[in-house]
Motif scaffolding. Structure first.
Motif, PDB file in Angstrom:
ATOM      1  N   LEU A  16      53.164  -4.382 -22.151  1.00 28.52           N
ATOM      2  CA  LEU A  16      53.274  -3.034 -21.547  1.00 28.52           C
ATOM      3  C   LEU A  16      54.616  -2.865 -21.240  1.00 28.52           C
ATOM      4  O   LEU A  16      55.241  -1.807 -20.700  1.00 28.52           O
ATOM      5  CB  LEU A  16      52.320  -3.038 -20.460  1.00 28.52           C
ATOM      6  N   SER A  17      55.554  -3.963 -21.424  1.00 22.95           N
ATOM      7  CA  SER A  17      56.961  -3.946 -21.135  1.00 22.95           C
ATOM      8  C   SER A  17      57.865  -3.836 -22.257  1.00 22.95           C
ATOM      9  O   SER A  17      59.152  -3.681 -22.284  1.00 22.95           O
ATOM     10  CB  SER A  17      57.338  -5.282 -20.096  1.00 22.95           C
ATOM     11  N   SER A  51      42.537  -2.196 -16.497  1.00 23.12           N
ATOM     12  CA  SER A  51      43.962  -1.890 -17.056  1.00 23.12           C
ATOM     13  C   SER A  51      44.402  -0.441 -17.534  1.00 23.12           C
ATOM     14  O   SER A  51      45.439  -0.210 -17.724  1.00 23.12           O
ATOM     15  CB  SER A  51      44.049  -2.883 -18.303  1.00 23.12           C
ATOM     16  N   ILE A  75      47.681   4.191  -8.351  1.00 20.83           N
ATOM     17  CA  ILE A  75      48.542   4.209  -9.509  1.00 20.83           C
ATOM     18  C   ILE A  75      48.682   5.609 -10.058  1.00 20.83           C
ATOM     19  O   ILE A  75      49.605   6.276 -10.551  1.00 20.83           O
ATOM     20  CB  ILE A  75      48.090   3.260 -10.780  1.00 20.83           C
ATOM     21  N   ARG A 103      52.351   7.678 -10.024  1.00 31.08           N
ATOM     22  CA  ARG A 103      53.103   7.202 -11.151  1.00 31.08           C
ATOM     23  C   ARG A 103      53.950   8.321 -11.556  1.00 31.08           C
ATOM     24  O   ARG A 103      53.857   9.818 -11.227  1.00 31.08           O
ATOM     25  CB  ARG A 103      52.173   7.085 -12.461  1.00 31.08           C
ATOM     26  N   ARG A 147      43.451   2.370  -8.584  1.00 30.31           N
ATOM     27  CA  ARG A 147      43.458   3.477  -9.648  1.00 30.31           C
ATOM     28  C   ARG A 147      44.217   4.597  -9.052  1.00 30.31           C
ATOM     29  O   ARG A 147      44.910   5.601  -9.719  1.00 30.31           O
ATOM     30  CB  ARG A 147      42.419   3.930 -10.508  1.00 30.31           C
ATOM     31  N   SER A 172      44.675   2.340 -16.030  1.00 28.91           N
ATOM     32  CA  SER A 172      45.691   3.083 -15.152  1.00 28.91           C
ATOM     33  C   SER A 172      47.062   2.675 -15.608  1.00 28.91           C
ATOM     34  O   SER A 172      48.155   3.567 -15.668  1.00 28.91           O
ATOM     35  CB  SER A 172      45.568   2.923 -13.616  1.00 28.91           C
ATOM     36  N   GLN A 173      47.400   1.391 -15.744  1.00 27.40           N
ATOM     37  CA  GLN A 173      48.595   0.814 -16.159  1.00 27.40           C
ATOM     38  C   GLN A 173      49.124   1.295 -17.596  1.00 27.40           C
ATOM     39  O   GLN A 173      50.277   1.630 -17.718  1.00 27.40           O
ATOM     40  CB  GLN A 173      48.751  -0.640 -16.062  1.00 27.40           C
ATOM     41  N   THR A 195      44.193   1.817 -24.412  1.00 28.81           N
ATOM     42  CA  THR A 195      44.212   0.262 -23.476  1.00 28.81           C
ATOM     43  C   THR A 195      43.334  -0.653 -24.478  1.00 28.81           C
ATOM     44  O   THR A 195      43.895  -1.819 -24.594  1.00 28.81           O
ATOM     45  CB  THR A 195      43.261   0.580 -22.415  1.00 28.81           C
ATOM     46  N   ARG A 237      49.866   5.284 -17.613  1.00 29.29           N
ATOM     47  CA  ARG A 237      51.110   5.885 -16.837  1.00 29.29           C
ATOM     48  C   ARG A 237      52.426   5.720 -17.737  1.00 29.29           C
ATOM     49  O   ARG A 237      53.353   6.130 -17.349  1.00 29.29           O
ATOM     50  CB  ARG A 237      51.393   5.263 -15.473  1.00 29.29           C
TER      51      ARG A 237
END
Length: 234
Positions: free
Chosen positions: A52-53, A99, A184, A188, A181, A101-102, A42, A105
Motif C-alpha cells: 500500500l506504500s 483492511s 478513516i 481521508r 472505518r 478502508s486503508q 482489497t 482511501r
C-alpha cells in the motif's frame, strides 16, 4: 417513465447494501455495490502482495482489476466478480473488513473504481451505495440518500450478519472495526465520507429493514414522477 440514479451513502452497517439491493429490485433497477468493489480490490491486493506504500505496484495492480456484478439466480441477487471469478463470499470475511478502508482511501484505487462505477451507471436506472456516490461519483444523481444509525445498533447488525454467514466475531472487535472505518472514511484526503448538501437523511436506528426500503422506494417514486416528461407537461 424516466429512469434516475439513486445514490445511497452512509456509514458501515447502517443497512445501505441490503436496502439499496431491495430498492433496486422493487424499481426494476440495477444494484451496484461499490463497497464490494473496494473489497474486491482489497482481496486482489492481499492475494498479489501489493504494497500500500508502493505507488508503482498499486498503479500496475488497479490496471489489471475489473469488477463486475452477475445475477445469482438461486439467491435472486448479484454476486461480485473479480476478473471473472466469483469472490462474493471471500470479500465479506472479517480480514477484508479490517483492511478495506486503508485500500479505498488510496487515490489511484478510487480513481479506477470511480471510473468503473460511472460506466456502470451511465445509462441510469441504477441504485448505487457507498461513501462518495452523491458527492463524487454521481453528484448529479436525482435522488441522494445519506444513512446513519447508532453505533451499538450498527455493531449488533454486523455481528448478526456475520453469524448468519457462519463467522463468530467478538462484539468489541466489531465495534473497534466500525470506529476505525468511520475515522478513516471521514478523514481521508480522497473522497471522504460526508453528506451531500441535497441528500435526504435516513436514520435507521429504529427502522426495520422493510421500513427503510419502503421509505426510500417512496422517495424514489416521487422523484421519478417529478423527473418524467409527463409530469413536466402537466
Amino acid at each position: 417513465m424516466k429512469k434516475i440514479v439513486i445514490a445511497i451513502d452512509g456509514y458501515s452497517a447502517c443497512g445501505k447494501s441490503s436496502t439499496a439491493r431491495e430498492v433496486a429490485s422493487a424499481l426494476g433497477y440495477t444494484y451496484i455495490d461499490t463497497g464490494a468493489m473496494y473489497r474486491a480490490v482489497t482481496l486482489y491486493f492481499q492475494q498479489n502482495h501489493v504494497s500500500l506504500s508502493n505507488e508503482k505496484d498499486i498503479a500496475k495492480a488497479v490496471a489489471n482489476i475489473e469488477v463486475s456484478f452477475v445475477l445469482n439466480a438461486e439467491k435472486g441477487s448479484f454476486d461480485t466478480y473479480l476478473n471473472g471469478l466469483n469472490v462474493e463470499k471471500e470479500i465479506r470475511q472479517m480480514y477484508i473488513s479490517e483492511s478495506v478502508s486503508q485500500v479505498s482511501r488510496i487515490r489511484a484505487v478510487r480513481d479506477a473504481m470511480v471510473a468503473q462505477q460511472r460506466r456502470l451507471g451511465k445509462k441510469k436506472g441504477v441504485v448505487m451505495d457507498g461513501r462518495d456516490i452523491g458527492t463524487v461519483v454521481f453528484p448529479e444523481a436525482e435522488l441522494k440518500i445519506f444513512m446513519l444509525a447508532d453505533m451499538h445498533v450498527r455493531a449488533e447488525r454486523r455481528q448478526k450478519e456475520l453469524l448468519e454467514k457462519g463467522q463468530m466475531v467478538n462484539f468489541d472487535e466489531i465495534m473497534d472495526n466500525l470506529e476505525m472505518r468511520d475515522t478513516i472514511d471521514t478523514t481521508r484526503q480522497e473522497s471522504p465520507l460526508k453528506q451531500a448538501k441535497d441528500a435526504i437523511v435516513v436514520n435507521t436506528t429504529f427502522l426495520l429493514l422493510e421500513e427503510q426500503i419502503d421509505e426510500i422506494v417512496n422517495l424514489a417514486l416521487g422523484r421519478i414522477l417529478q423527473e418524467s416528461p409527463e409530469s413536466s407537461r402537466s
